[in-house]
Design a protein around this motif. Structure first.
Motif, PDB file in Angstrom:
ATOM      1  N   ILE A   1       0.195  -6.819   5.367  1.00 43.85           N
ATOM      2  CA  ILE A   1       0.232  -5.727   4.365  1.00 43.85           C
ATOM      3  C   ILE A   1       1.252  -4.658   4.768  1.00 43.85           C
ATOM      4  O   ILE A   1       1.321  -4.272   5.936  1.00 43.85           O
ATOM      5  CB  ILE A   1      -1.165  -5.087   4.176  1.00 43.85           C
ATOM      6  CG1 ILE A   1      -2.191  -6.154   3.812  1.00 43.85           C
ATOM      7  CG2 ILE A   1      -1.119  -3.992   3.106  1.00 43.85           C
ATOM      8  CD1 ILE A   1      -3.628  -5.655   3.761  1.00 43.85           C
ATOM      9  N   ARG A   2       2.025  -4.224   3.800  1.00 44.50           N
ATOM     10  CA  ARG A   2       3.066  -3.218   4.078  1.00 44.50           C
ATOM     11  C   ARG A   2       2.607  -1.841   3.597  1.00 44.50           C
ATOM     12  O   ARG A   2       2.095  -1.708   2.490  1.00 44.50           O
ATOM     13  CB  ARG A   2       4.369  -3.620   3.392  1.00 44.50           C
ATOM     14  CG  ARG A   2       4.964  -4.851   4.061  1.00 44.50           C
ATOM     15  CD  ARG A   2       5.997  -5.516   3.201  1.00 44.50           C
ATOM     16  NE  ARG A   2       6.242  -6.856   3.716  1.00 44.50           N
ATOM     17  CZ  ARG A   2       6.896  -7.782   3.030  1.00 44.50           C
ATOM     18  NH1 ARG A   2       7.367  -7.523   1.822  1.00 44.50           N
ATOM     19  NH2 ARG A   2       7.088  -8.985   3.553  1.00 44.50           N
ATOM     20  N   PHE A   3       2.838  -0.860   4.432  1.00 45.48           N
ATOM     21  CA  PHE A   3       2.384   0.512   4.166  1.00 45.48           C
ATOM     22  C   PHE A   3       3.572   1.461   4.063  1.00 45.48           C
ATOM     23  O   PHE A   3       4.338   1.587   5.011  1.00 45.48           O
ATOM     24  CB  PHE A   3       1.445   0.980   5.285  1.00 45.48           C
ATOM     25  CG  PHE A   3       0.163   0.196   5.349  1.00 45.48           C
ATOM     26  CD1 PHE A   3      -0.956   0.616   4.632  1.00 45.48           C
ATOM     27  CD2 PHE A   3       0.070  -0.978   6.102  1.00 45.48           C
ATOM     28  CE1 PHE A   3      -2.140  -0.113   4.668  1.00 45.48           C
ATOM     29  CE2 PHE A   3      -1.104  -1.712   6.143  1.00 45.48           C
ATOM     30  CZ  PHE A   3      -2.216  -1.287   5.432  1.00 45.48           C
ATOM     31  N   MET A   4       3.691   2.114   2.911  1.00 41.60           N
ATOM     32  CA  MET A   4       4.827   3.029   2.730  1.00 41.60           C
ATOM     33  C   MET A   4       4.362   4.405   2.260  1.00 41.60           C
ATOM     34  O   MET A   4       3.477   4.522   1.416  1.00 41.60           O
ATOM     35  CB  MET A   4       5.804   2.453   1.697  1.00 41.60           C
ATOM     36  CG  MET A   4       6.602   1.261   2.190  1.00 41.60           C
ATOM     37  SD  MET A   4       7.779   1.685   3.521  1.00 41.60           S
ATOM     38  CE  MET A   4       8.946   2.716   2.620  1.00 41.60           C
ATOM     39  N   GLY A   5       5.017   5.426   2.819  1.00 43.45           N
ATOM     40  CA  GLY A   5       4.706   6.795   2.426  1.00 43.45           C
ATOM     41  C   GLY A   5       5.671   7.293   1.343  1.00 43.45           C
ATOM     42  O   GLY A   5       6.866   7.006   1.396  1.00 43.45           O
ATOM     43  N   VAL A   6       5.116   8.043   0.389  1.00 44.69           N
ATOM     44  CA  VAL A   6       5.921   8.660  -0.666  1.00 44.69           C
ATOM     45  C   VAL A   6       5.766  10.170  -0.512  1.00 44.69           C
ATOM     46  O   VAL A   6       4.656  10.689  -0.607  1.00 44.69           O
ATOM     47  CB  VAL A   6       5.446   8.196  -2.063  1.00 44.69           C
ATOM     48  CG1 VAL A   6       6.301   8.825  -3.152  1.00 44.69           C
ATOM     49  CG2 VAL A   6       5.450   6.677  -2.161  1.00 44.69           C
ATOM     50  N   PRO A   7       6.861  10.886  -0.244  1.00 48.40           N
ATOM     51  CA  PRO A   7       6.721  12.312   0.086  1.00 48.40           C
ATOM     52  C   PRO A   7       6.328  13.168  -1.111  1.00 48.40           C
ATOM     53  O   PRO A   7       6.739  12.910  -2.228  1.00 48.40           O
ATOM     54  CB  PRO A   7       8.122  12.688   0.565  1.00 48.40           C
ATOM     55  CG  PRO A   7       9.027  11.752  -0.164  1.00 48.40           C
ATOM     56  CD  PRO A   7       8.259  10.461  -0.291  1.00 48.40           C
ATOM     57  N   LYS A   8       5.550  14.174  -0.847  1.00 47.88           N
ATOM     58  CA  LYS A   8       5.067  15.120  -1.854  1.00 47.88           C
ATOM     59  C   LYS A   8       4.542  16.352  -1.144  1.00 47.88           C
ATOM     60  O   LYS A   8       3.807  16.236  -0.183  1.00 47.88           O
ATOM     61  CB  LYS A   8       3.939  14.450  -2.621  1.00 47.88           C
ATOM     62  CG  LYS A   8       2.976  15.256  -3.400  1.00 47.88           C
ATOM     63  CD  LYS A   8       1.835  16.064  -2.848  1.00 47.88           C
ATOM     64  CE  LYS A   8       1.335  15.947  -1.465  1.00 47.88           C
ATOM     65  NZ  LYS A   8       0.277  16.944  -1.161  1.00 47.88           N
TER      66      LYS A   8
ATOM     67  N   PHE B   1       0.865  -1.191   0.000  1.00 48.96           N
ATOM     68  CA  PHE B   1       0.000   0.000   0.000  1.00 48.96           C
ATOM     69  C   PHE B   1       0.899   1.238   0.000  1.00 48.96           C
ATOM     70  O   PHE B   1       1.715   1.417   0.917  1.00 48.96           O
ATOM     71  CB  PHE B   1      -0.877  -0.043   1.267  1.00 48.96           C
ATOM     72  CG  PHE B   1      -1.866   1.084   1.424  1.00 48.96           C
ATOM     73  CD1 PHE B   1      -1.454   2.387   1.718  1.00 48.96           C
ATOM     74  CD2 PHE B   1      -3.240   0.837   1.333  1.00 48.96           C
ATOM     75  CE1 PHE B   1      -2.384   3.405   1.894  1.00 48.96           C
ATOM     76  CE2 PHE B   1      -4.180   1.860   1.512  1.00 48.96           C
ATOM     77  CZ  PHE B   1      -3.745   3.142   1.784  1.00 48.96           C
ATOM     78  N   PHE B   2       0.750   2.085  -1.014  1.00 50.30           N
ATOM     79  CA  PHE B   2       1.581   3.296  -1.111  1.00 50.30           C
ATOM     80  C   PHE B   2       0.697   4.536  -1.113  1.00 50.30           C
ATOM     81  O   PHE B   2      -0.333   4.561  -1.778  1.00 50.30           O
ATOM     82  CB  PHE B   2       2.430   3.253  -2.392  1.00 50.30           C
ATOM     83  CG  PHE B   2       3.301   2.041  -2.455  1.00 50.30           C
ATOM     84  CD1 PHE B   2       4.500   2.010  -1.746  1.00 50.30           C
ATOM     85  CD2 PHE B   2       2.908   0.917  -3.165  1.00 50.30           C
ATOM     86  CE1 PHE B   2       5.299   0.874  -1.767  1.00 50.30           C
ATOM     87  CE2 PHE B   2       3.695  -0.228  -3.183  1.00 50.30           C
ATOM     88  CZ  PHE B   2       4.901  -0.255  -2.483  1.00 50.30           C
TER      89      PHE B   2
END
Lengths: 408, 408
Positions: free
Chosen positions: A133-140, A107-108
Motif C-alpha cells: 500500500i502506498r501512502f501519500m500526503g497532500v499539504p493543507k 492511501f491519501f
C-alpha cells in the motif's frame, strides 16, 4: 487497475481543502480506480468504520465543482495522533487489516504537519511489514507553516479573506471623527504568516494596517504603547493586526497575561479573553482612547465565498499530483509546491520525503520582519501577493453560495 | 438651477450607504445642480466647516461605480443629536447661515431613526423661519428598524453576509466528531431583524441554525439550556444565532449579567458586547460540552465584498428619489421603500412624513416569531429572502476589492 483508493482529511479545515479532495477523486477516477473511498473524521473515524464511497457523493461534474467551493472538511476531520509502533502495534494491525478488507492500494491524507506524521508512520509500518500500500500526503493548512513547500494550499484564500476584510475594517475605523484604535486578532499560534498577510491590504486605495504584531517577535508592552501613541499623533484611527499567539519575552502568551485576574461572569464561569481584547483594554487604559478588538475568527478557515483562484487551483493540483505520484510508485512522500518565479507568478508541484516535513513548523524568517516598525518587509509582500490573485466565483443559489451537501 | 446641494451621512455605516450617496450625487448632477457638497462627519463636521465639493472626489463614471462598492461612510459620520430649538437656537442660526453662504437649496441626510431627527428639526426650523431650503431624509441602517418603510437599504446586504457566513460556520461546526455548541453573536440592540436573517441559511444544502434568539423575546436561562440539551441529543453540532441585545425578563441585557460596568454611547444607548461569550460560558458550564462564541462584528456593516444587488440598487434608488422629491418641492420627508409583491419581488419608492419616522424603532412583529421553537416563521423568511438576492461583483484589483479613495 484493481486496487482501490482511500482519502481522508485531518487537522483544521481550510476554505479550499475540499478542492484537494476533488483533485484526488477526479484524478483517481481518471486513472481507472475501481473505488474511491473517503474516511470520515480522518484516521480516527476510519478506525471506527466511518467510511463512504465517494461516488455516492460526487455524482456529476457539477457536484465536483460544488465540492471545490464547499468550505470546511467535507469528510470531517480529527486531531488524532497515531501512537508509536513500539507502544501500540495493535492499532497498526487493525488499520492495515481494514485497508486490506477494502482492497486499498493507495492511501491519501490531506493535512498539516501533525497529519503528515500519520503518513510517515503508516508508510514506515508498510515498509517494515512489506505491505504494497502506498501512502501519500497532500499539504493543507491556512497557517502556511509546512516545511519543504513554498507555501500551503489554504493559506492564499485565508490571506485573501484577511486582506479584504482588513481593507473594509480600516475604512470602518475612519467613520467617526475621534481617536480610536482597532485591534484585529488573526489566527496563527506560532507562525505569523496569516497576520503578515494583513499587510496586503496596503494598496493604492488603502493605507493598510499601521502595525503588525507577529508571534516571531517578543511583545514589549512599553515599546508597543509608545509606538501606538506615536502613530496616533499623526492619524486618528489606528489599526493593528495581531497574531493570537504573540508572547512576552518570558514566553507567556499575551492572552494569558490578560486572564491572570481570572474574571468570572455572573453565571460563575471563567471569562477567557482573546489577545485582541487584552491589547484593546491595554491601549484604552494606557492611552485613554476608544479601543475595540475584532476577532477574525473561524471565518479565516471557512470563508469559501472569497477564495483565491490561485489557491483553489493549486489545492486541486496537489491532490491530483499525489495520485499521479502514488500510481507511479511513490510512497512516504508529500506533494510540495515549488515556485518557479514571482513575476509572472509560476508554480509547479514536486514531491518530498515525509520525514523532513512531519511535525516541523516553518515560521516567518526574521529577515522578512521589520521589527522596529512592527511590519513585514517588501520580500514578505512579494512572496504573499501572488497567492491571493484572482477569484473563483461561488455558485450562487437564492442569493447564497451553494455547497455540496449530502444528508447523513 | 442655481441652488446648490449638500449631502451628509450619519449614524453607523452600512455596506451600501455610499450607493445612496452615489444616487444623490448622480441625480443632482443630472438635474443640473451647480455644486454638490458633501459634509464630512455629518452635521457635526458641517458645523466645524468640514465640507468638500463632491466633484473633486467623483471624477468619472468609474469613480461612481467604485463609490457604490466602497464600504463604510465615504464622507464619515457622526452621532450628534441636534438640541431642541428652545434649548439652543444659536446652533440652528449657525447652520442656516452656513447653508446660505454655500447657496444651498437642497439638504440630504442619509441615516437611521436618530439621523431622521436631524431632518425633522431642520425642516421644522426652516418652516418656522420661512427658509426655502428643502430637507430630505434618505433611509439607511443594517438594523432594519425604521418605521414607514418596508425595509431599509443596508439590511439586505448585512442579511446576505450573515446568512452566507452562517452557512460556512455551520459547515465548520461539523468538522470534528464531538459535541459542540457554536454561538453566533449578531448585531441588533432592540430589533431582531439581523439575527432572524440567520434563518436564511436554511436551504437545500444547509440545515440552518438550530435556534434563533431575538431581543423581542425575553431570555429564560432554564428553558434555553433545556432546549440546547434536547437538540444536542439529536445532533452533535448545535449552532445558535443570538442577538447582542437579548434580555432577561427583568430587562437586563444578558451581556450585562456578564459585564457589570456597562458604558453608554453618545445617544445614551448601552454599549453591548459579549452576549455570545456569556452564553457560550453558560452552555459549557451547564452542559459540559465544548462551546465557542463567534462575534460577526463590524463586518456586518462593512462587508462590501458580498453585497446584495437588490440592496445596493435600492440604496442608489432612494438617494435618487430623495433628490427628485426635493426638486419637486418636498421637504421634511423621508423616502420609503414600498413592496409591491413578494414573488416576483417588486418594490418602488414612496415618501413619508419625517415626524412619523424620527426616533421610532420598528421591531420584528411577534407573529413572525416562533417563540417556543426559538425560530422565525415562514412569513419572516418570505419577507427577508428577496432582499438578499443577486450580487454586485466587486471590482477586483490585485486580488482585492477596490474602493474609491481620496487622500486627505
Amino acid at each position: 487497475m484493481s486496487g482501490n483508493v482511500i482519502v481522508g482529511q485531518s487537522g483544521g479545515p481550510t476554505a479550499v481543502i475540499n478542492s484537494s479532495l476533488a483533485g484526488v477523486y477526479k484524478t483517481a477516477m481518471d486513472r481507472g480506480a475501481n473505488k474511491v473511498y473517503g474516511m470520515q473524521h480522518g484516521i480516527q473515524g476510519f478506525l471506527n468504520g466511518q467510511i463512504v464511497d465517494l461516488s455516492d457523493h460526487i455524482k456529476s461534474n457539477l457536484d465536483l465543482e460544488l465540492l471545490k467551493r464547499t468550505p470546511s472538511s467535507y469528510l470531517g476531520s480529527c486531531r488524532y495522533k497515531l501512537p508509536e509502533v513500539s507502544v501500540n502495534k495493535e492499532v497498526y494491525e487493525t488499520i492495515f487489516q481494514k485497508l486490506h478488507e477494502l482492497n486499498i492500494e493507495y492511501f491519501f491524507y490531506i493535512g498539516g504537519n501533525d497529519s503528515m506524521d500519520t503518513i510517515k508512520k503508516l508508510s514506515e509500518y508498510a515498509e517494515m511489514t512489506g505491505s504494497h500500500i502506498r501512502f501519500m500526503g497532500v499539504p493543507k493548512t491556512i497557517d502556511n507553516d509546512l516545511a519543504a513547500t513554498d507555501h500551503t494550499p489554504g493559506f492564499g484564500s485565508a490571506a485573501k479573506y484577511i486582506a479584504s476584510i482588513t481593507k473594509e475594517v480600516i475604512r470602518d475605523g475612519l467613520v467617526y471623527d475621534i481617536k480610536s484604535v482597532t485591534i484585529l486578532e488573526i489566527m496563527g499560534r506560532n507562525a505569523g504568516w496569516l497576520t503578515g498577510a494583513a499587510a496586503l491590504a496596503k494598496s493604492e486605495d488603502c493605507e493598510g494596517p499601521d502595525m503588525i504584531l507577529l508571534p516571531e517577535v517578543p511583545f514589549d508592552t512599553k515599546d508597543f504603547i509608545q509606538k501606538v501613541d506615536e502613530i496616533q499623533k499623526r492619524k486618528k484611527s489606528v489599526v493593528i493586526a495581531v497574531s493570537e499567539g504573540v508572547r512576552l519575552a518570558d514566553g507567556r502568551y499575551v492572552c494569558e497575561v490578560g486572564d491572570a485576574n481570572g474574571s468570572v461572569d455572573a453565571f460563575g464561569h471563567k471569562q477567557l479573553s482573546g489577545t485582541g481584547r487584552v491589547l484593546a483594554n491595554l491601549v484604552a487604559g494606557e492611552l485613554g482612547c476608544k479601543a475595540r478588538a475584532i476577532e477574525f475568527s473561524t471565518l479565516q478557515r471557512c470563508a469559501s465565498h472569497i477564495v483565491s483562484r490561485t489557491d483553489i487551483s493549486e489545492a486541486f493540483q496537489v491532490g491530483g499530483a499525489a495520485v499521479k505520484a502514488a500510481y507511479e510508485g511513490e510512497t512516504g512522500k508529500m506533494i510540495t509546491l515549488k515556485r518557479v518565479s514571482d513575476e509572472p507568478y509560476q508554480c509547479t508541484t514536486d514531491i518530498y520525503d515525509i520525514k523532513a516535513i512531519a511535525n516541523v513548523e516553518k515560521r516567518v524568517p526574521m529577515e522578512w520582519i521589520d521589527v522596529p516598525n512592527y511590519y513585514v518587509t517588501q520580500d514578505f509582500i512579494n512572496y504573499a501577493r501572488p497567492l491571493i490573485q484572482a477569484e473563483l466565483t461561488p455558485i450562487m443559489v437564492e442569493g447564497l453560495p451553494r455547497h455540496l451537501y449530502c444528508e447523513e
